[in-house]
Design a protein around this motif. Sequence first.
Motif, PDB file in Angstrom:
ATOM      1  N   GLU A   1       0.829  -1.203   0.000  1.00  0.00           N
ATOM      2  CA  GLU A   1       0.000   0.000   0.000  1.00  0.00           C
ATOM      3  C   GLU A   1       0.870   1.262   0.000  1.00  0.00           C
ATOM      4  OE1 GLU A   1      -3.483   2.263   2.622  1.00  0.00           O
ATOM      5  OE2 GLU A   1      -2.863   0.227   3.157  1.00  0.00           O
ATOM      6  N   ALA A   2       1.911   1.270   0.808  1.00  0.00           N
ATOM      7  CA  ALA A   2       2.807   2.434   0.853  1.00  0.00           C
ATOM      8  C   ALA A   2       3.481   2.664  -0.497  1.00  0.00           C
ATOM      9  CB  ALA A   2       3.862   2.240   1.938  1.00  0.00           C
ATOM     10  N   LEU A   3       3.896   1.592  -1.144  1.00  0.00           N
ATOM     11  CA  LEU A   3       4.555   1.712  -2.446  1.00  0.00           C
ATOM     12  C   LEU A   3       3.584   2.188  -3.522  1.00  0.00           C
ATOM     13  CD1 LEU A   3       6.765  -1.508  -2.354  1.00  0.00           C
ATOM     14  CD2 LEU A   3       7.593   0.857  -2.317  1.00  0.00           C
ATOM     15  N   LEU A   4       2.363   1.636  -3.523  1.00  0.00           N
ATOM     16  CA  LEU A   4       1.380   2.018  -4.532  1.00  0.00           C
ATOM     17  C   LEU A   4       0.918   3.459  -4.350  1.00  0.00           C
ATOM     18  CD1 LEU A   4      -0.827  -1.191  -4.874  1.00  0.00           C
ATOM     19  CD2 LEU A   4       0.627  -0.164  -6.635  1.00  0.00           C
ATOM     20  N   ARG A   5       0.772   3.901  -3.111  1.00  0.00           N
ATOM     21  CA  ARG A   5       0.341   5.289  -2.886  1.00  0.00           C
ATOM     22  C   ARG A   5       1.387   6.274  -3.397  1.00  0.00           C
ATOM     23  NH1 ARG A   5      -4.208   6.211  -0.068  1.00  0.00           N
ATOM     24  NH2 ARG A   5      -5.089   4.549   1.211  1.00  0.00           N
ATOM     25  N   ALA A   6       2.638   5.881  -3.368  1.00  0.00           N
ATOM     26  CA  ALA A   6       3.714   6.778  -3.814  1.00  0.00           C
ATOM     27  C   ALA A   6       4.066   6.597  -5.287  1.00  0.00           C
ATOM     28  CB  ALA A   6       4.963   6.549  -2.970  1.00  0.00           C
ATOM     29  N   SER A   7       3.686   5.462  -5.870  1.00  0.00           N
ATOM     30  CA  SER A   7       4.105   5.103  -7.226  1.00  0.00           C
ATOM     31  C   SER A   7       3.855   6.230  -8.235  1.00  0.00           C
ATOM     32  CB  SER A   7       3.338   3.854  -7.675  1.00  0.00           C
ATOM     33  OG  SER A   7       3.701   3.483  -8.968  1.00  0.00           O
ATOM     34  N   PRO A   8       4.820   6.454  -9.130  1.00  0.00           N
ATOM     35  CA  PRO A   8       6.065   5.704  -9.363  1.00  0.00           C
ATOM     36  C   PRO A   8       7.267   6.243  -8.591  1.00  0.00           C
ATOM     37  CG  PRO A   8       5.767   7.285 -11.120  1.00  0.00           C
ATOM     38  CD  PRO A   8       4.592   7.462 -10.193  1.00  0.00           C
ATOM     39  N   ALA A   9       7.027   7.104  -7.611  1.00  0.00           N
ATOM     40  CA  ALA A   9       8.124   7.687  -6.848  1.00  0.00           C
ATOM     41  C   ALA A   9       8.796   6.634  -5.958  1.00  0.00           C
ATOM     42  CB  ALA A   9       7.621   8.842  -5.993  1.00  0.00           C
ATOM     43  N   VAL A  10      10.037   6.909  -5.614  1.00  0.00           N
ATOM     44  CA  VAL A  10      10.808   6.019  -4.735  1.00  0.00           C
ATOM     45  C   VAL A  10      10.432   6.305  -3.282  1.00  0.00           C
ATOM     46  CG1 VAL A  10      13.127   5.357  -3.981  1.00  0.00           C
ATOM     47  CG2 VAL A  10      12.705   5.925  -6.384  1.00  0.00           C
ATOM     48  N   VAL A  11      10.270   5.241  -2.508  1.00  0.00           N
ATOM     49  CA  VAL A  11       9.997   5.367  -1.075  1.00  0.00           C
ATOM     50  C   VAL A  11      11.237   4.903  -0.317  1.00  0.00           C
ATOM     51  CG1 VAL A  11       8.475   4.728   0.827  1.00  0.00           C
ATOM     52  CG2 VAL A  11       7.573   4.829  -1.511  1.00  0.00           C
ATOM     53  N   SER A  12      11.737   5.740   0.578  1.00  0.00           N
ATOM     54  CA  SER A  12      12.931   5.368   1.320  1.00  0.00           C
ATOM     55  C   SER A  12      12.634   4.184   2.234  1.00  0.00           C
ATOM     56  CB  SER A  12      13.436   6.547   2.156  1.00  0.00           C
ATOM     57  OG  SER A  12      12.539   6.807   3.227  1.00  0.00           O
ATOM     58  N   ARG A  13      13.682   3.457   2.591  1.00  0.00           N
ATOM     59  CA  ARG A  13      13.502   2.318   3.494  1.00  0.00           C
ATOM     60  C   ARG A  13      12.997   2.784   4.863  1.00  0.00           C
ATOM     61  NH1 ARG A  13      15.638  -2.466   1.692  1.00  0.00           N
ATOM     62  NH2 ARG A  13      16.781  -2.332  -0.270  1.00  0.00           N
ATOM     63  N   GLU A  14      13.425   3.964   5.273  1.00  0.00           N
ATOM     64  CA  GLU A  14      12.960   4.498   6.548  1.00  0.00           C
ATOM     65  C   GLU A  14      11.453   4.765   6.508  1.00  0.00           C
ATOM     66  OE1 GLU A  14      15.489   5.647   4.805  1.00  0.00           O
ATOM     67  OE2 GLU A  14      17.221   5.105   6.054  1.00  0.00           O
ATOM     68  N   ALA A  15      10.971   5.318   5.378  1.00  0.00           N
ATOM     69  CA  ALA A  15       9.544   5.598   5.248  1.00  0.00           C
ATOM     70  C   ALA A  15       8.736   4.308   5.189  1.00  0.00           C
ATOM     71  CB  ALA A  15       9.290   6.440   4.002  1.00  0.00           C
ATOM     72  N   LEU A  16       9.270   3.296   4.517  1.00  0.00           N
ATOM     73  CA  LEU A  16       8.588   2.008   4.468  1.00  0.00           C
ATOM     74  C   LEU A  16       8.485   1.388   5.863  1.00  0.00           C
ATOM     75  CD1 LEU A  16      10.021   0.369   1.216  1.00  0.00           C
ATOM     76  CD2 LEU A  16       7.661   1.099   1.622  1.00  0.00           C
ATOM     77  N   ALA A  17       9.571   1.464   6.604  1.00  0.00           N
ATOM     78  CA  ALA A  17       9.566   0.911   7.961  1.00  0.00           C
ATOM     79  C   ALA A  17       8.553   1.633   8.831  1.00  0.00           C
ATOM     80  CB  ALA A  17      10.966   0.999   8.564  1.00  0.00           C
ATOM     81  N   ARG A  18       8.450   2.944   8.697  1.00  0.00           N
ATOM     82  CA  ARG A  18       7.473   3.707   9.487  1.00  0.00           C
ATOM     83  C   ARG A  18       6.049   3.337   9.096  1.00  0.00           C
ATOM     84  NH1 ARG A  18      10.975   8.051   8.574  1.00  0.00           N
ATOM     85  NH2 ARG A  18       9.583   8.829   6.927  1.00  0.00           N
ATOM     86  N   ALA A  19       5.829   3.082   7.791  1.00  0.00           N
ATOM     87  CA  ALA A  19       4.494   2.724   7.326  1.00  0.00           C
ATOM     88  C   ALA A  19       4.026   1.404   7.933  1.00  0.00           C
ATOM     89  CB  ALA A  19       4.474   2.629   5.799  1.00  0.00           C
ATOM     90  N   VAL A  20       4.969   0.510   8.239  1.00  0.00           N
ATOM     91  CA  VAL A  20       4.622  -0.810   8.764  1.00  0.00           C
ATOM     92  C   VAL A  20       4.639  -0.830  10.285  1.00  0.00           C
ATOM     93  CG1 VAL A  20       5.290  -3.237   8.852  1.00  0.00           C
ATOM     94  CG2 VAL A  20       5.479  -1.961   6.703  1.00  0.00           C
ATOM     95  N   TRP A  21       5.691  -0.307  10.884  1.00  0.00           N
ATOM     96  CA  TRP A  21       5.896  -0.465  12.319  1.00  0.00           C
ATOM     97  C   TRP A  21       5.797   0.831  13.126  1.00  0.00           C
ATOM     98  CZ3 TRP A  21       9.508  -3.072   8.979  1.00  0.00           C
ATOM     99  CH2 TRP A  21       9.269  -4.448   8.869  1.00  0.00           C
ATOM    100  N   GLY A  22       5.600   1.965  12.446  1.00  0.00           N
ATOM    101  CA  GLY A  22       5.561   3.234  13.166  1.00  0.00           C
ATOM    102  C   GLY A  22       6.919   3.544  13.766  1.00  0.00           C
ATOM    103  N   ASP A  23       6.927   4.046  14.990  1.00  0.00           N
ATOM    104  CA  ASP A  23       8.186   4.393  15.650  1.00  0.00           C
ATOM    105  C   ASP A  23       8.851   3.192  16.309  1.00  0.00           C
ATOM    106  OD1 ASP A  23       7.935   7.071  14.938  1.00  0.00           O
ATOM    107  OD2 ASP A  23       6.744   7.532  16.730  1.00  0.00           O
ATOM    108  N   ASP A  24       8.109   2.105  16.468  1.00  0.00           N
ATOM    109  CA  ASP A  24       8.640   0.909  17.126  1.00  0.00           C
ATOM    110  C   ASP A  24       9.182  -0.045  16.069  1.00  0.00           C
ATOM    111  OD1 ASP A  24       9.306  -0.954  19.022  1.00  0.00           O
ATOM    112  OD2 ASP A  24       7.277  -1.797  19.169  1.00  0.00           O
ATOM    113  N   GLN A  25      10.327   0.308  15.482  1.00  0.00           N
ATOM    114  CA  GLN A  25      10.845  -0.421  14.336  1.00  0.00           C
ATOM    115  C   GLN A  25      11.807  -1.532  14.751  1.00  0.00           C
ATOM    116  OE1 GLN A  25      12.414   2.231  11.354  1.00  0.00           O
ATOM    117  NE2 GLN A  25      10.723   3.673  11.581  1.00  0.00           N
TER     118      GLN A  25
END
Length: 223
Positions: free
Chosen positions: A159-183
């Motif tokens: 979902e995070a990738l599709l919402r941003a597509s075709p832009a690049v999503v940083s690994r940090e942003a992906l981690a936040r999208a899944v786990w929030g601050d508790d990574q």
Amino acid sequence: MLNVLLVEDDLDLASTLIDYLSLEDIECDHASNGVAGLNLMNENQYDVLLLDLNLPRLDGLSVCERLRQGGDNTPILMLTARDQLDDKIEGFQAGTDDYLVKPFEMQELVVRVVALSRRRSGQVTRLSCGDLVMDLDGRTVQRAGEHVHLSPTGWKLLEALLRASPAVVSREALARAVWGDDQPDSNSLKVHLFNLRKAVDRDGLPAMIQTRSGQGVAIVAAS
């Protein structure tokens, strides 16, 4: 500079809005009917859509509904002379993000445009890229017409990738999208991305999930 689309059939009002927005460093394209507005939305990327409710050829509610059904998550500010609660509810149900009742102050318009530009709309019910389709209401994903099985974490990543597509999503942003601050540790993200690739780019299908060195991950339509 922000880039917005104004769909408004009152040409005098449209000209006034365009001139004022340009003074605020907001670039504004214009369409005078719903069909032309929909075509411009399909051809270009905008930060915000300013959409009149009463439009020739295709009304504002229909434009809004078609964009959301197609997975477009551009924030929409509806401009209307209707100030009844029922009218506003109908607009929100169609997928608009905010309302501004005519006549309005130009400064308020700018404030709302800037605020909306800082986020993508959460009103969409369908995200897609090429032959990959994510139904947010039905909680299903299909690639080339076939069901894609995803874990809850895989769903959040996609979902995070599709919402941003075709832009690049940083690994940090992906981690936040899944786990929030508790990574968790970085290996967890690598493992889940590996599993997501196996699920989406399966059976010899062209790869859609791409790693960009030093930037992050993107999902793009397979060529």
